[in-house]
Design a protein around this motif. Sequence first.
Motif, PDB file in Angstrom:
ATOM      1  N   PRO A  43      47.771  36.293  77.150  1.00  0.00           N
ATOM      2  CA  PRO A  43      48.351  35.516  76.051  1.00  0.00           C
ATOM      3  C   PRO A  43      47.312  35.076  75.031  1.00  0.00           C
ATOM      4  CG  PRO A  43      49.293  34.806  78.137  1.00  0.00           C
ATOM      5  CD  PRO A  43      48.167  35.746  78.469  1.00  0.00           C
ATOM      6  N   ARG A  44      46.123  34.720  75.480  1.00  0.00           N
ATOM      7  CA  ARG A  44      45.102  34.267  74.528  1.00  0.00           C
ATOM      8  C   ARG A  44      44.675  35.404  73.609  1.00  0.00           C
ATOM      9  NH1 ARG A  44      39.479  33.364  73.760  1.00  0.00           N
ATOM     10  NH2 ARG A  44      39.221  31.537  72.379  1.00  0.00           N
ATOM     11  N   GLU A  45      44.635  36.618  74.110  1.00  0.00           N
ATOM     12  CA  GLU A  45      44.280  37.740  73.246  1.00  0.00           C
ATOM     13  C   GLU A  45      45.307  37.911  72.125  1.00  0.00           C
ATOM     14  OE1 GLU A  45      41.806  40.696  76.238  1.00  0.00           O
ATOM     15  OE2 GLU A  45      43.978  40.556  76.455  1.00  0.00           O
ATOM     16  N   VAL A  46      46.568  37.716  72.463  1.00  0.00           N
ATOM     17  CA  VAL A  46      47.613  37.787  71.439  1.00  0.00           C
ATOM     18  C   VAL A  46      47.465  36.620  70.474  1.00  0.00           C
ATOM     19  CG1 VAL A  46      50.090  37.927  71.003  1.00  0.00           C
ATOM     20  CG2 VAL A  46      49.135  38.919  73.093  1.00  0.00           C
ATOM     21  N   ALA A  47      47.165  35.431  71.008  1.00  0.00           N
ATOM     22  CA  ALA A  47      46.992  34.251  70.168  1.00  0.00           C
ATOM     23  C   ALA A  47      45.827  34.421  69.199  1.00  0.00           C
ATOM     24  CB  ALA A  47      46.781  33.011  71.031  1.00  0.00           C
ATOM     25  N   ALA A  55      45.829  46.629  75.182  1.00  0.00           N
ATOM     26  CA  ALA A  55      44.987  47.197  76.240  1.00  0.00           C
ATOM     27  C   ALA A  55      44.995  48.729  76.241  1.00  0.00           C
ATOM     28  CB  ALA A  55      45.391  46.668  77.625  1.00  0.00           C
ATOM     29  N   GLY A  56      45.329  49.310  75.086  1.00  0.00           N
ATOM     30  CA  GLY A  56      45.349  50.747  74.952  1.00  0.00           C
ATOM     31  C   GLY A  56      46.651  51.411  75.337  1.00  0.00           C
ATOM     32  N   GLY A  59      51.195  44.650  73.816  1.00  0.00           N
ATOM     33  CA  GLY A  59      51.720  45.388  74.948  1.00  0.00           C
ATOM     34  C   GLY A  59      52.183  44.419  76.020  1.00  0.00           C
ATOM     35  N   PRO A  60      52.578  44.923  77.180  1.00  0.00           N
ATOM     36  CA  PRO A  60      52.980  44.025  78.264  1.00  0.00           C
ATOM     37  C   PRO A  60      51.923  42.944  78.490  1.00  0.00           C
ATOM     38  CG  PRO A  60      53.484  46.281  78.861  1.00  0.00           C
ATOM     39  CD  PRO A  60      52.702  46.346  77.574  1.00  0.00           C
ATOM     40  N   THR A  61      52.373  41.694  78.468  1.00  0.00           N
ATOM     41  CA  THR A  61      51.457  40.561  78.468  1.00  0.00           C
ATOM     42  C   THR A  61      51.676  39.717  79.719  1.00  0.00           C
ATOM     43  OG1 THR A  61      51.546  40.568  76.047  1.00  0.00           O
ATOM     44  CG2 THR A  61      50.681  38.591  77.084  1.00  0.00           C
ATOM     45  N   ASP A  62      50.595  39.147  80.200  1.00  0.00           N
ATOM     46  CA  ASP A  62      50.618  38.385  81.453  1.00  0.00           C
ATOM     47  C   ASP A  62      51.271  37.022  81.240  1.00  0.00           C
ATOM     48  OD1 ASP A  62      50.214  37.550  84.015  1.00  0.00           O
ATOM     49  OD2 ASP A  62      48.045  37.231  83.805  1.00  0.00           O
ATOM     50  N   THR A  63      52.601  37.030  81.130  1.00  0.00           N
ATOM     51  CA  THR A  63      53.386  35.811  80.937  1.00  0.00           C
ATOM     52  C   THR A  63      54.550  35.814  81.924  1.00  0.00           C
ATOM     53  OG1 THR A  63      55.053  36.633  79.385  1.00  0.00           O
ATOM     54  CG2 THR A  63      52.903  36.045  78.463  1.00  0.00           C
ATOM     55  N   PRO A  64      55.261  34.700  82.058  1.00  0.00           N
ATOM     56  CA  PRO A  64      56.422  34.664  82.949  1.00  0.00           C
ATOM     57  C   PRO A  64      57.544  35.629  82.561  1.00  0.00           C
ATOM     58  CG  PRO A  64      55.669  32.444  82.500  1.00  0.00           C
ATOM     59  CD  PRO A  64      54.901  33.338  81.578  1.00  0.00           C
ATOM     60  N   LEU A  65      57.530  36.147  81.313  1.00  0.00           N
ATOM     61  CA  LEU A  65      58.530  37.146  80.940  1.00  0.00           C
ATOM     62  C   LEU A  65      58.355  38.445  81.713  1.00  0.00           C
ATOM     63  CD1 LEU A  65      58.956  36.835  77.057  1.00  0.00           C
ATOM     64  CD2 LEU A  65      60.417  35.923  78.873  1.00  0.00           C
ATOM     65  N   ARG A 110      52.874  46.823  88.421  1.00  0.00           N
ATOM     66  CA  ARG A 110      52.537  47.693  89.547  1.00  0.00           C
ATOM     67  C   ARG A 110      51.309  48.540  89.239  1.00  0.00           C
ATOM     68  NH1 ARG A 110      58.784  49.712  90.587  1.00  0.00           N
ATOM     69  NH2 ARG A 110      59.594  47.658  91.213  1.00  0.00           N
ATOM     70  N   PRO A 111      50.472  48.771  90.249  1.00  0.00           N
ATOM     71  CA  PRO A 111      49.265  49.582  90.038  1.00  0.00           C
ATOM     72  C   PRO A 111      49.571  50.947  89.428  1.00  0.00           C
ATOM     73  CG  PRO A 111      49.156  48.486  92.164  1.00  0.00           C
ATOM     74  CD  PRO A 111      50.524  48.208  91.620  1.00  0.00           C
ATOM     75  N   ALA A 112      50.682  51.559  89.827  1.00  0.00           N
ATOM     76  CA  ALA A 112      51.014  52.885  89.294  1.00  0.00           C
ATOM     77  C   ALA A 112      51.210  52.838  87.781  1.00  0.00           C
ATOM     78  CB  ALA A 112      52.278  53.417  89.971  1.00  0.00           C
ATOM     79  N   HIS A 113      51.791  51.731  87.293  1.00  0.00           N
ATOM     80  CA  HIS A 113      51.966  51.590  85.834  1.00  0.00           C
ATOM     81  C   HIS A 113      50.636  51.272  85.162  1.00  0.00           C
ATOM     82  CE1 HIS A 113      53.578  50.389  81.943  1.00  0.00           C
ATOM     83  NE2 HIS A 113      52.835  49.306  82.041  1.00  0.00           N
ATOM     84  N   LEU A 114      49.889  50.315  85.718  1.00  0.00           N
ATOM     85  CA  LEU A 114      48.649  49.890  85.088  1.00  0.00           C
ATOM     86  C   LEU A 114      47.607  51.003  85.064  1.00  0.00           C
ATOM     87  CD1 LEU A 114      48.361  46.265  86.525  1.00  0.00           C
ATOM     88  CD2 LEU A 114      49.103  46.967  84.239  1.00  0.00           C
ATOM     89  N   GLN A 115      47.662  51.915  86.025  1.00  0.00           N
ATOM     90  CA  GLN A 115      46.727  53.039  86.019  1.00  0.00           C
ATOM     91  C   GLN A 115      46.948  53.961  84.822  1.00  0.00           C
ATOM     92  OE1 GLN A 115      47.222  54.846  89.880  1.00  0.00           O
ATOM     93  NE2 GLN A 115      46.265  53.108  90.947  1.00  0.00           N
ATOM     94  N   GLY A 116      48.140  53.886  84.242  1.00  0.00           N
ATOM     95  CA  GLY A 116      48.428  54.693  83.063  1.00  0.00           C
ATOM     96  C   GLY A 116      48.039  54.018  81.761  1.00  0.00           C
ATOM     97  N   VAL A 117      47.564  52.769  81.842  1.00  0.00           N
ATOM     98  CA  VAL A 117      47.093  52.030  80.669  1.00  0.00           C
ATOM     99  C   VAL A 117      45.579  52.191  80.595  1.00  0.00           C
ATOM    100  CG1 VAL A 117      46.907  49.750  79.606  1.00  0.00           C
ATOM    101  CG2 VAL A 117      48.979  50.385  80.882  1.00  0.00           C
ATOM    102  N   PRO A 118      45.019  52.618  79.466  1.00  0.00           N
ATOM    103  CA  PRO A 118      43.574  52.860  79.403  1.00  0.00           C
ATOM    104  C   PRO A 118      42.718  51.720  79.930  1.00  0.00           C
ATOM    105  CG  PRO A 118      44.607  53.765  77.457  1.00  0.00           C
ATOM    106  CD  PRO A 118      45.696  53.063  78.234  1.00  0.00           C
ATOM    107  N   ALA A 119      43.049  50.467  79.602  1.00  0.00           N
ATOM    108  CA  ALA A 119      42.267  49.334  80.101  1.00  0.00           C
ATOM    109  C   ALA A 119      42.703  48.894  81.487  1.00  0.00           C
ATOM    110  CB  ALA A 119      42.359  48.150  79.135  1.00  0.00           C
ATOM    111  N   ALA A 120      43.768  49.502  82.013  1.00  0.00           N
ATOM    112  CA  ALA A 120      44.254  49.270  83.373  1.00  0.00           C
ATOM    113  C   ALA A 120      44.591  47.800  83.642  1.00  0.00           C
ATOM    114  CB  ALA A 120      43.243  49.773  84.405  1.00  0.00           C
ATOM    115  N   ARG A 121      45.155  47.122  82.652  1.00  0.00           N
ATOM    116  CA  ARG A 121      45.521  45.716  82.838  1.00  0.00           C
ATOM    117  C   ARG A 121      46.557  45.311  81.802  1.00  0.00           C
ATOM    118  NH1 ARG A 121      43.371  42.298  79.010  1.00  0.00           N
ATOM    119  NH2 ARG A 121      41.642  43.075  77.734  1.00  0.00           N
ATOM    120  N   LEU A 122      47.153  44.145  82.041  1.00  0.00           N
ATOM    121  CA  LEU A 122      48.027  43.544  81.057  1.00  0.00           C
ATOM    122  C   LEU A 122      47.196  42.844  79.975  1.00  0.00           C
ATOM    123  CD1 LEU A 122      50.697  41.857  83.391  1.00  0.00           C
ATOM    124  CD2 LEU A 122      50.868  44.059  82.226  1.00  0.00           C
ATOM    125  N   THR A 123      47.789  42.653  78.831  1.00  0.00           N
ATOM    126  CA  THR A 123      47.173  41.853  77.775  1.00  0.00           C
ATOM    127  C   THR A 123      47.306  40.374  78.148  1.00  0.00           C
ATOM    128  OG1 THR A 123      47.831  43.526  76.162  1.00  0.00           O
ATOM    129  CG2 THR A 123      47.235  41.362  75.301  1.00  0.00           C
TER     130      THR A 123
END
Length: 231
Positions: free
Chosen positions: A201-205, A227-228, A171-177, A186-199
């Motif tokens: 890079p290490r989790e993807v790795a 992150a759901g 999902g959306p990942t905490d990278t410069p992209l 934005r909080p409004a978007h992250l509130q709609g993600v069950p884990a309420a955060r970005l993935t």
Amino acid sequence: MRRRIALVTGAAGGIGTAVVDELASRGWTTAGLDLRPAPGADLAIEADVSDPAQVSAAVGRIERTLGPVEAALCAAGHHAIVPASDVHWDDWRRMLRVHLGGVVNVCRAVAPDMVNRGRGSVVAVSASSAVGGADAQAHYAAAKGAVLGLVRSLAAEVAPFGVRVNAVAPGPTDTPLVPDDSMLRRPAHLQGVPAARLTSPREVALAAAYLIEDATACTGEVLSPNAGAVI
């Protein structure tokens, strides 16, 4: 002890750098391909993954310098949030050239030797939007969806020869992209993600390393650390 060589595209930042670091911690020797020098890679090669000649030349250099490529991770790419009606045809083509073409070029360069040796692993980075769709990301999601079709088809073709092909679809990942002002942060978007955060890079790795090393019964599979965001 046999030296294991891994090729990582998009290795100069984000997910690619995280994969280089994770594989290095597991004893792999890494070669990083990117438009910029790749930090942390044992061999850094500046190349455009959308250019088959550059990818072929890079793989030849890796084999001469380090040895045969046993694993390839295709993370090179770019991202854009644009309504489909505003996407220019050149942008559609570039998205496909980099994402789908980049994976095709790597596979064409490394898969024949993997088949001949009877072992090898390829992991392509797709995206959760390829599975669940995403508003104003039609050209990105379409290119990443094409990657999944390629992965599943190629997996069936080379499995009898001991070569596995899989994908991670984060999902959306905490990278410069994902820039600081992106709607994805934005909080409004992250509130709609069950884990309420970005993935991260290490989790993807970690997911990619699992598919490369441990998931010996898996081919044509897609792991989606998101992150759901897509369930």
